[in-house]
Write a protein that holds these residues in place. Sequence first.
Motif, mmCIF file in Angstrom:
data_model
loop_
_atom_site.group_PDB
_atom_site.id
_atom_site.type_symbol
_atom_site.label_atom_id
_atom_site.label_comp_id
_atom_site.label_asym_id
_atom_site.label_seq_id
_atom_site.Cartn_x
_atom_site.Cartn_y
_atom_site.Cartn_z
ATOM 1 N N MET A 1 25.041 3.963 9.152
ATOM 2 C CA MET A 1 24.328 4.728 8.144
ATOM 3 C C MET A 1 23.071 3.988 7.679
ATOM 4 S SD MET A 1 24.299 7.467 6.484
ATOM 5 C CE MET A 1 23.573 8.176 5.067
ATOM 6 N N GLU A 2 23.183 2.654 7.592
ATOM 7 C CA GLU A 2 22.045 1.871 7.125
ATOM 8 C C GLU A 2 20.868 1.964 8.078
ATOM 9 O OE1 GLU A 2 25.109 0.542 7.304
ATOM 10 O OE2 GLU A 2 25.656 0.174 5.220
ATOM 11 N N ILE A 3 21.152 1.988 9.388
ATOM 12 C CA ILE A 3 20.063 2.041 10.370
ATOM 13 C C ILE A 3 19.356 3.390 10.319
ATOM 14 C CG2 ILE A 3 21.483 2.796 12.329
ATOM 15 C CD1 ILE A 3 18.640 0.266 12.504
ATOM 16 N N VAL A 4 20.095 4.458 10.084
ATOM 17 C CA VAL A 4 19.478 5.790 9.981
ATOM 18 C C VAL A 4 18.569 5.852 8.751
ATOM 19 C CG1 VAL A 4 19.959 8.241 9.628
ATOM 20 C CG2 VAL A 4 21.376 6.908 11.189
ATOM 21 N N LEU A 5 19.035 5.302 7.647
ATOM 22 C CA LEU A 5 18.228 5.282 6.433
ATOM 23 C C LEU A 5 16.988 4.413 6.607
ATOM 24 C CD1 LEU A 5 18.199 6.420 3.575
ATOM 25 C CD2 LEU A 5 19.394 4.377 2.832
ATOM 26 N N ALA A 6 17.139 3.269 7.263
ATOM 27 C CA ALA A 6 15.989 2.388 7.499
ATOM 28 C C ALA A 6 14.967 3.048 8.415
ATOM 29 C CB ALA A 6 16.463 1.065 8.100
ATOM 30 N N ILE A 7 15.425 3.750 9.438
ATOM 31 C CA ILE A 7 14.504 4.448 10.341
ATOM 32 C C ILE A 7 13.801 5.580 9.604
ATOM 33 C CG2 ILE A 7 14.423 5.959 12.370
ATOM 34 C CD1 ILE A 7 16.566 4.158 13.618
ATOM 35 N N ALA A 8 14.523 6.303 8.767
ATOM 36 C CA ALA A 8 13.904 7.393 7.999
ATOM 37 C C ALA A 8 12.833 6.859 7.057
ATOM 38 C CB ALA A 8 14.977 8.150 7.209
ATOM 39 N N ILE A 9 13.122 5.745 6.390
ATOM 40 C CA ILE A 9 12.126 5.141 5.495
ATOM 41 C C ILE A 9 10.917 4.684 6.296
ATOM 42 C CG2 ILE A 9 11.677 3.178 3.965
ATOM 43 C CD1 ILE A 9 14.614 3.436 3.053
ATOM 44 N N GLY A 10 11.142 4.085 7.457
ATOM 45 C CA GLY A 10 10.036 3.627 8.304
ATOM 46 C C GLY A 10 9.183 4.776 8.818
ATOM 47 N N TYR A 37 8.076 9.788 -1.071
ATOM 48 C CA TYR A 37 9.434 10.050 -0.599
ATOM 49 C C TYR A 37 10.048 8.791 0.006
ATOM 50 C CZ TYR A 37 8.147 14.993 -0.986
ATOM 51 O OH TYR A 37 7.726 16.205 -1.433
ATOM 52 N N ALA A 38 9.250 8.034 0.755
ATOM 53 C CA ALA A 38 9.748 6.799 1.356
ATOM 54 C C ALA A 38 10.132 5.784 0.280
ATOM 55 C CB ALA A 38 8.694 6.209 2.295
ATOM 56 N N VAL A 39 9.303 5.667 -0.743
ATOM 57 C CA VAL A 39 9.616 4.736 -1.835
ATOM 58 C C VAL A 39 10.866 5.189 -2.574
ATOM 59 C CG1 VAL A 39 8.783 3.867 -4.054
ATOM 60 C CG2 VAL A 39 7.262 3.907 -2.085
ATOM 61 N N ASN A 40 11.019 6.485 -2.798
ATOM 62 C CA ASN A 40 12.229 6.990 -3.459
ATOM 63 C C ASN A 40 13.481 6.672 -2.650
ATOM 64 O OD1 ASN A 40 10.740 8.019 -5.560
ATOM 65 N ND2 ASN A 40 10.719 10.104 -4.778
ATOM 66 N N LEU A 41 13.429 6.871 -1.342
ATOM 67 C CA LEU A 41 14.579 6.539 -0.496
ATOM 68 C C LEU A 41 14.865 5.042 -0.529
ATOM 69 C CD1 LEU A 41 14.270 8.735 2.722
ATOM 70 C CD2 LEU A 41 16.106 8.715 1.046
ATOM 71 N N PHE A 42 13.802 4.238 -0.535
ATOM 72 C CA PHE A 42 13.982 2.789 -0.582
ATOM 73 C C PHE A 42 14.654 2.363 -1.883
ATOM 74 C CE2 PHE A 42 12.344 -1.462 -1.637
ATOM 75 C CZ PHE A 42 12.904 -2.165 -0.585
ATOM 76 N N ILE A 43 14.183 2.884 -3.003
ATOM 77 C CA ILE A 43 14.790 2.545 -4.299
ATOM 78 C C ILE A 43 16.244 3.015 -4.335
ATOM 79 C CG2 ILE A 43 14.739 3.032 -6.774
ATOM 80 C CD1 ILE A 43 11.686 3.154 -6.561
ATOM 81 N N GLY A 50 23.743 5.392 -2.368
ATOM 82 C CA GLY A 50 23.835 6.318 -1.258
ATOM 83 C C GLY A 50 24.693 5.784 -0.123
ATOM 84 N N LEU A 51 24.867 4.456 -0.053
ATOM 85 C CA LEU A 51 25.607 3.861 1.047
ATOM 86 C C LEU A 51 27.028 3.472 0.669
ATOM 87 C CD1 LEU A 51 22.763 1.553 2.364
ATOM 88 C CD2 LEU A 51 23.340 3.851 3.106
ATOM 89 N N PRO A 73 23.923 3.261 -11.862
ATOM 90 C CA PRO A 73 23.186 4.478 -12.221
ATOM 91 C C PRO A 73 21.676 4.277 -12.330
ATOM 92 C CG PRO A 73 24.203 3.562 -14.156
ATOM 93 C CD PRO A 73 24.643 2.713 -13.006
ATOM 94 N N MET A 74 21.200 3.046 -12.382
ATOM 95 C CA MET A 74 19.772 2.803 -12.569
ATOM 96 C C MET A 74 18.915 3.355 -11.431
ATOM 97 S SD MET A 74 17.443 1.809 -14.554
ATOM 98 C CE MET A 74 18.241 0.876 -15.806
ATOM 99 N N PRO A 75 19.267 3.164 -10.139
ATOM 100 C CA PRO A 75 18.445 3.761 -9.087
ATOM 101 C C PRO A 75 18.370 5.281 -9.166
ATOM 102 C CG PRO A 75 19.840 2.072 -8.163
ATOM 103 C CD PRO A 75 20.283 2.279 -9.579
ATOM 104 N N GLN A 76 19.451 5.921 -9.582
ATOM 105 C CA GLN A 76 19.414 7.374 -9.746
ATOM 106 C C GLN A 76 18.398 7.769 -10.797
ATOM 107 O OE1 GLN A 76 23.293 8.824 -10.724
ATOM 108 N NE2 GLN A 76 23.919 8.971 -8.583
#
Length: 121
Positions: A1-10, A37-43, A50-51, A73-76
Amino acid sequence: MEIVLAIAIGVLTGSGVWLLLRPRTFQVIMGLSLLSYAVNLFIFSMGRLGLAVDKEPVLIAGVPQDLQHYADPMPQALVLTAIVIGFAMTALFLVVLLASRGISGTDHVDGDRAKDLQEMP
């Protein structure tokens, strides 16, 4: 799951930067949106929310009160605020884009109308 999220952010970051370097203002606005959107996913991913699987969102009696057992809850809250601010920023940029196109007659970032006239058949 982490690799999919990292690729999406990239991919979002790369596409956003590529669109930021384009000569048209609408493409620049879309690039800024993709970067946000990329910054939001990163945060969101940095909060492990999410993971994480089977983490309690609220305090429960008998469970230690640390982040190993609960979702943060802070990232949310940060991402929700960033989404609202990003939407308002995009709306403002679109209004400025329309006003600039109406005044200058072109949608180039540098406002050069000669490029538009050369492109016309």
